[in-house]
Structure formats: C-alpha cells, structure tokens
Design a protein around this motif. Structure first.
Motif, PDB file in Angstrom:
ATOM      1  N   GLU A   7      72.988 133.201 -43.512  1.00 17.75           N
ATOM      2  CA  GLU A   7      73.292 131.953 -42.890  1.00 17.75           C
ATOM      3  C   GLU A   7      73.320 130.718 -44.201  1.00 17.75           C
ATOM      4  OE1 GLU A   7      72.418 128.529 -39.871  1.00 17.75           O
ATOM      5  OE2 GLU A   7      71.433 130.385 -39.501  1.00 17.75           O
ATOM      6  N   PHE A   8      72.147 130.795 -44.676  1.00 17.77           N
ATOM      7  CA  PHE A   8      72.003 129.693 -45.852  1.00 17.77           C
ATOM      8  C   PHE A   8      73.082 130.129 -47.110  1.00 17.77           C
ATOM      9  CE2 PHE A   8      70.449 127.880 -49.795  1.00 17.77           C
ATOM     10  CZ  PHE A   8      70.044 126.588 -49.429  1.00 17.77           C
ATOM     11  N   LEU A   9      72.983 131.147 -47.302  1.00 17.45           N
ATOM     12  CA  LEU A   9      74.041 131.807 -48.572  1.00 17.45           C
ATOM     13  C   LEU A   9      75.444 131.568 -47.895  1.00 17.45           C
ATOM     14  CD1 LEU A   9      74.558 133.131 -51.146  1.00 17.45           C
ATOM     15  CD2 LEU A   9      74.221 135.353 -49.928  1.00 17.45           C
ATOM     16  N   SER A  10      75.653 131.753 -47.105  1.00 16.92           N
ATOM     17  CA  SER A  10      77.250 131.680 -46.445  1.00 16.92           C
ATOM     18  C   SER A  10      77.831 130.199 -46.491  1.00 16.92           C
ATOM     19  CB  SER A  10      77.451 132.071 -44.885  1.00 16.92           C
ATOM     20  OG  SER A  10      77.283 133.528 -44.968  1.00 16.92           O
ATOM     21  N   LYS A  11      76.899 129.224 -46.035  1.00 20.67           N
ATOM     22  CA  LYS A  11      77.176 127.836 -45.705  1.00 20.67           C
ATOM     23  C   LYS A  11      77.000 127.128 -47.487  1.00 20.67           C
ATOM     24  CE  LYS A  11      75.492 127.023 -41.392  1.00 20.67           C
ATOM     25  NZ  LYS A  11      74.263 125.995 -40.584  1.00 20.67           N
ATOM     26  N   ASN A  12      76.525 127.765 -48.428  1.00 18.63           N
ATOM     27  CA  ASN A  12      76.434 127.199 -49.668  1.00 18.63           C
ATOM     28  C   ASN A  12      76.863 127.940 -50.863  1.00 18.63           C
ATOM     29  OD1 ASN A  12      74.430 124.689 -49.186  1.00 18.63           O
ATOM     30  ND2 ASN A  12      73.558 126.706 -47.944  1.00 18.63           N
ATOM     31  N   LEU A  13      77.966 128.825 -50.347  1.00 14.80           N
ATOM     32  CA  LEU A  13      78.132 130.072 -51.355  1.00 14.80           C
ATOM     33  C   LEU A  13      78.887 129.631 -52.520  1.00 14.80           C
ATOM     34  CD1 LEU A  13      78.382 133.128 -51.783  1.00 14.80           C
ATOM     35  CD2 LEU A  13      80.526 132.985 -50.286  1.00 14.80           C
ATOM     36  N   ASP A  14      80.040 128.708 -52.297  1.00 13.45           N
ATOM     37  CA  ASP A  14      80.521 128.135 -53.702  1.00 13.45           C
ATOM     38  C   ASP A  14      79.687 127.397 -54.659  1.00 13.45           C
ATOM     39  OD1 ASP A  14      83.014 128.731 -52.648  1.00 13.45           O
ATOM     40  OD2 ASP A  14      83.377 126.775 -51.718  1.00 13.45           O
ATOM     41  N   GLU A  22      84.810 137.907 -43.440  1.00 16.80           N
ATOM     42  CA  GLU A  22      86.270 137.815 -42.857  1.00 16.80           C
ATOM     43  C   GLU A  22      87.169 137.836 -44.282  1.00 16.80           C
ATOM     44  OE1 GLU A  22      86.499 133.728 -41.410  1.00 16.80           O
ATOM     45  OE2 GLU A  22      86.149 132.815 -43.219  1.00 16.80           O
ATOM     46  N   PRO A  23      88.467 138.206 -43.958  1.00 14.49           N
ATOM     47  CA  PRO A  23      89.325 138.342 -45.090  1.00 14.49           C
ATOM     48  C   PRO A  23      89.835 137.188 -45.542  1.00 14.49           C
ATOM     49  CG  PRO A  23      90.350 139.113 -43.090  1.00 14.49           C
ATOM     50  CD  PRO A  23      89.024 138.775 -42.570  1.00 14.49           C
ATOM     51  N   LEU A  24      90.231 137.229 -46.972  1.00 18.04           N
ATOM     52  CA  LEU A  24      90.683 135.806 -47.299  1.00 18.04           C
ATOM     53  C   LEU A  24      91.980 135.988 -48.071  1.00 18.04           C
ATOM     54  CD1 LEU A  24      87.343 134.581 -49.101  1.00 18.04           C
ATOM     55  CD2 LEU A  24      88.179 133.858 -46.936  1.00 18.04           C
ATOM     56  N   ARG A  25      93.008 135.008 -48.075  1.00 24.03           N
ATOM     57  CA  ARG A  25      94.313 135.227 -48.641  1.00 24.03           C
ATOM     58  C   ARG A  25      94.258 135.221 -50.144  1.00 24.03           C
ATOM     59  NH1 ARG A  25      98.638 134.500 -45.414  1.00 24.03           N
ATOM     60  NH2 ARG A  25      99.873 133.784 -47.073  1.00 24.03           N
ATOM     61  N   ARG A  26      94.499 136.134 -50.731  1.00 26.46           N
ATOM     62  CA  ARG A  26      94.623 136.205 -52.168  1.00 26.46           C
ATOM     63  C   ARG A  26      94.728 135.054 -53.044  1.00 26.46           C
ATOM     64  NH1 ARG A  26      97.177 137.815 -56.673  1.00 26.46           N
ATOM     65  NH2 ARG A  26      99.401 138.200 -55.463  1.00 26.46           N
ATOM     66  N   ASN A  27      95.953 134.398 -52.719  1.00 25.14           N
ATOM     67  CA  ASN A  27      96.492 133.287 -53.710  1.00 25.14           C
ATOM     68  C   ASN A  27      95.524 132.120 -53.268  1.00 25.14           C
ATOM     69  OD1 ASN A  27      98.515 134.967 -54.774  1.00 25.14           O
ATOM     70  ND2 ASN A  27     100.046 134.114 -53.253  1.00 25.14           N
ATOM     71  N   ASN A  28      95.288 131.884 -52.085  1.00 23.99           N
ATOM     72  CA  ASN A  28      94.408 130.830 -51.685  1.00 23.99           C
ATOM     73  C   ASN A  28      93.077 131.051 -52.546  1.00 23.99           C
ATOM     74  OD1 ASN A  28      96.462 129.759 -50.383  1.00 23.99           O
ATOM     75  ND2 ASN A  28      95.718 130.181 -48.199  1.00 23.99           N
ATOM     76  N   PHE A  29      92.415 131.949 -52.209  1.00 24.39           N
ATOM     77  CA  PHE A  29      91.157 132.185 -53.047  1.00 24.39           C
ATOM     78  C   PHE A  29      91.111 131.794 -54.382  1.00 24.39           C
ATOM     79  CE2 PHE A  29      88.058 134.944 -54.989  1.00 24.39           C
ATOM     80  CZ  PHE A  29      86.921 134.440 -54.377  1.00 24.39           C
ATOM     81  N   GLN A  30      92.206 132.376 -55.225  1.00 27.26           N
ATOM     82  CA  GLN A  30      92.184 132.495 -56.799  1.00 27.26           C
ATOM     83  C   GLN A  30      92.333 131.027 -56.893  1.00 27.26           C
ATOM     84  OE1 GLN A  30      94.291 135.471 -58.955  1.00 27.26           O
ATOM     85  NE2 GLN A  30      95.217 133.706 -60.437  1.00 27.26           N
ATOM     86  N   ARG A  31      93.112 130.331 -56.486  1.00 26.80           N
ATOM     87  CA  ARG A  31      93.541 128.937 -56.482  1.00 26.80           C
ATOM     88  C   ARG A  31      92.109 127.896 -56.451  1.00 26.80           C
ATOM     89  NH1 ARG A  31      96.923 128.082 -52.834  1.00 26.80           N
ATOM     90  NH2 ARG A  31      98.722 128.784 -54.021  1.00 26.80           N
ATOM     91  N   LYS A  32      91.414 128.403 -55.221  1.00 26.38           N
ATOM     92  CA  LYS A  32      90.148 127.594 -55.053  1.00 26.38           C
ATOM     93  C   LYS A  32      89.215 127.608 -56.013  1.00 26.38           C
ATOM     94  CE  LYS A  32      86.405 127.360 -51.939  1.00 26.38           C
ATOM     95  NZ  LYS A  32      85.868 128.082 -50.463  1.00 26.38           N
ATOM     96  N   MET A  33      89.202 129.161 -56.411  1.00 23.77           N
ATOM     97  CA  MET A  33      87.929 129.591 -57.556  1.00 23.77           C
ATOM     98  C   MET A  33      88.286 128.932 -58.865  1.00 23.77           C
ATOM     99  SD  MET A  33      85.771 131.373 -56.105  1.00 23.77           S
ATOM    100  CE  MET A  33      85.970 130.498 -54.689  1.00 23.77           C
ATOM    101  N   SER A  51      89.851 126.133 -59.301  1.00 23.37           N
ATOM    102  CA  SER A  51      89.778 124.586 -59.132  1.00 23.37           C
ATOM    103  C   SER A  51      88.192 124.318 -59.172  1.00 23.37           C
ATOM    104  CB  SER A  51      90.356 124.103 -57.600  1.00 23.37           C
ATOM    105  OG  SER A  51      89.573 124.529 -56.910  1.00 23.37           O
ATOM    106  N   LEU A  52      87.231 125.143 -58.920  1.00 26.30           N
ATOM    107  CA  LEU A  52      85.814 124.720 -58.808  1.00 26.30           C
ATOM    108  C   LEU A  52      85.351 124.850 -60.307  1.00 26.30           C
ATOM    109  CD1 LEU A  52      84.488 127.223 -56.110  1.00 26.30           C
ATOM    110  CD2 LEU A  52      84.655 124.657 -56.157  1.00 26.30           C
ATOM    111  N   ASP A  53      86.320 125.270 -61.266  1.00 26.87           N
ATOM    112  CA  ASP A  53      85.917 125.155 -62.784  1.00 26.87           C
ATOM    113  C   ASP A  53      84.582 125.900 -63.387  1.00 26.87           C
ATOM    114  OD1 ASP A  53      86.978 124.543 -65.434  1.00 26.87           O
ATOM    115  OD2 ASP A  53      85.807 122.462 -65.357  1.00 26.87           O
ATOM    116  N   PHE A  54      84.236 126.910 -62.586  1.00 24.84           N
ATOM    117  CA  PHE A  54      83.116 127.549 -63.053  1.00 24.84           C
ATOM    118  C   PHE A  54      83.390 129.007 -63.598  1.00 24.84           C
ATOM    119  CE2 PHE A  54      82.084 128.494 -58.353  1.00 24.84           C
ATOM    120  CZ  PHE A  54      82.965 129.322 -58.374  1.00 24.84           C
TER     121      PHE A  54
END
Length: 247
Positions: free
Chosen positions: A173-180, A208-219, A221-224
């Motif tokens: 639960e902790f890992l899921s909430k703070n994953l990013d 849960e499954p994630l949409r590929r384009n949305n996931f890549q865009r988010k990753m 944007s996090l700049d890590f």
C-alpha cells in the motif's frame, strides 16, 4: 522433514536468545521486494521444522542505530548493500506476537528457555521495505529458518507468522501510493531498461493496466529518466530506446 540439529545452527540461535545486547521487545521486519518476469516478489523465510513462513527480520543492538540495524539485517539475507531501504510503518498491536511460534522454534532447536524469557513477550516491530534487483540477489536463511525463497506478492504461502501478511500488505500500500517518488533510483529494474519494462513494473505494483502513451508522457515529465541507445534485437519491429534513472 529431517530436524536440523547441527551444532553450528543451534549455537547461532542459542547465542541470539541468550544475549543481553539487544533492545528487548523491539524488532525489525523487512519487506524485501524484487521484480522478475512481470511479477513483483517478496522474500520470505521458512521456520525450522514448521510449515510457517515469515519476513526477514531481527533485533536491534543497544549500541546500534535503527536504520543501521535494518541495513545489517537486509545484508545478512541478500548480501546486497547500497540499495533502497526505507521505514514505512510501526506495528504495535498488543496481540501480534501472542502465538507460540517462538516457543516451538526454540524447542525444535533443542533450546530450553524460561517461560518469562524476553523472546516470548510482546514485541513492537518497525517495518522497512527494500527495492532490490532480483537478478543480483542471493538468499540466506537466519538462525530461526531453514530456507529463504521468493514469492509472488499475489500468491503468498498459506501459513504466515504473526502479522507478517499485514506487514506485506501495508508495504504494498505504501509503495503504491508513493510509487512515482520511490521508483526513482530504486533497484527493482536493471541499470538500463525499456519504457515497456518500466510500465510492466508500474502495472504489477498498481494492479491495473496503463495506457502506453499516457504512461510514457507522464514518466518523461517527471524528469528522472535519461534516454540511452536503442535496443536492437534483430526483429522487424521498431527498436525501443533504453533508459536509466538519472543520478
């Protein structure tokens, strides 16, 4: 199953339970996560001559910092150092250690302790979780256990000691909430990986499954992430880029 009564194993446990160097009634339990073949795994130990599994853990020396104790215990189980390890919860239910597991363990090891020994008293446990590269780790049992194995977090053993199932659930639960924020710099993935491999890890943890384009865009944007060379495998498909976490 043959009873393990080797002098070395008995002496290790006997030394542990007879020492006065520990902070009594305070322990550490480590939820050690590893990722392999699209499966999030957790490391568990099987107690001697008992069909009961438990998390790696142990006690804190009186002259030892709590975080140092957690790193020591983690190293003893995996022989890995310089890895991601963090405290996430304290488990203090008054009935969490009321079972007779410790009594059965010491009897299995032919060690007689008085009924009022500190090992049989209530223990408060500090929960830590670690994120390690599954492919780099070896596993080592401790004085209480006969073997150490990885389990899929969704397919745990039936019999789990004390409140360790709850500890695993709290860690997830902790890992899921703070994953990013926790995935950055973690050791769940190898040094370089594809965006698809990173997405597989997120989907496994979040369930849960994630949409590929949305996931890549988010990753991005996090700049890590730092983009590396392409992964050429000789197939006709478009080669994906490798990435690594920025220092």
């Amino acid at each position: 199953m043959k009873k393990n009564t080797t002098p070395e194993a008995n002496n290790n446990l006997q030394t542990l339970v007879e020492t006065n160097d520990f902070i009594k009634q305070l322990s550490i339990d480590c939820v050690i996560f590893g990722f392999h073949n699209k499966s999030l795994k957790v490391l568990m130990l099987k107690y001697f001559n008992m069909d009961i599994w438990a998390l790696p853990g142990g006690f804190i020396f009186k002259d030892e910092n709590v975080d140092d104790a957690a790193y020591r215990l983690l190293y003893e189980r995996t022989h890995l150092d310089e890895i991601f390890l963090e405290q996430f919860y304290t488990f203090g239910n008054k009935s969490r250690t009321e079972s007779d597991i410790h009594n059965r363990l010491t009897k299995n090891k032919e060690i007689d302790l008085p009924k009022d020994h500190w090992l049989f008293e209530r223990h408060i446990s500090i929960g830590y979780y670690a994120l390690i590269d599954y492919t780099l780790s070896s596993t080592f049992p401790d004085a209480f256990s006969e073997k150490c194995e990885w389990f899929d977090v969704h397919n745990l053993p039936k019999e789990i000691a004390f409140d360790h199932r709850e500890i695993i659930e709290k860690g997830m639960e902790f890992l899921s909430k703070n994953l990013d924020y926790k995935i950055y710099g973690s050791n769940l993935l190898p040094e370089k990986f594809t965006m698809k491999e990173l997405q597989n890890l997120y989907e496994c943890i979040l369930g849960e499954p994630l949409r590929r384009n949305n996931f890549q865009r988010k990753m991005l944007s996090l700049d890590f992430l730092e983009r590396l060379e392409k992964k050429f495998d000789g197939s006709a498909n478009k080669a994906p880029f490798y990435y690594k976490f920025k220092k």
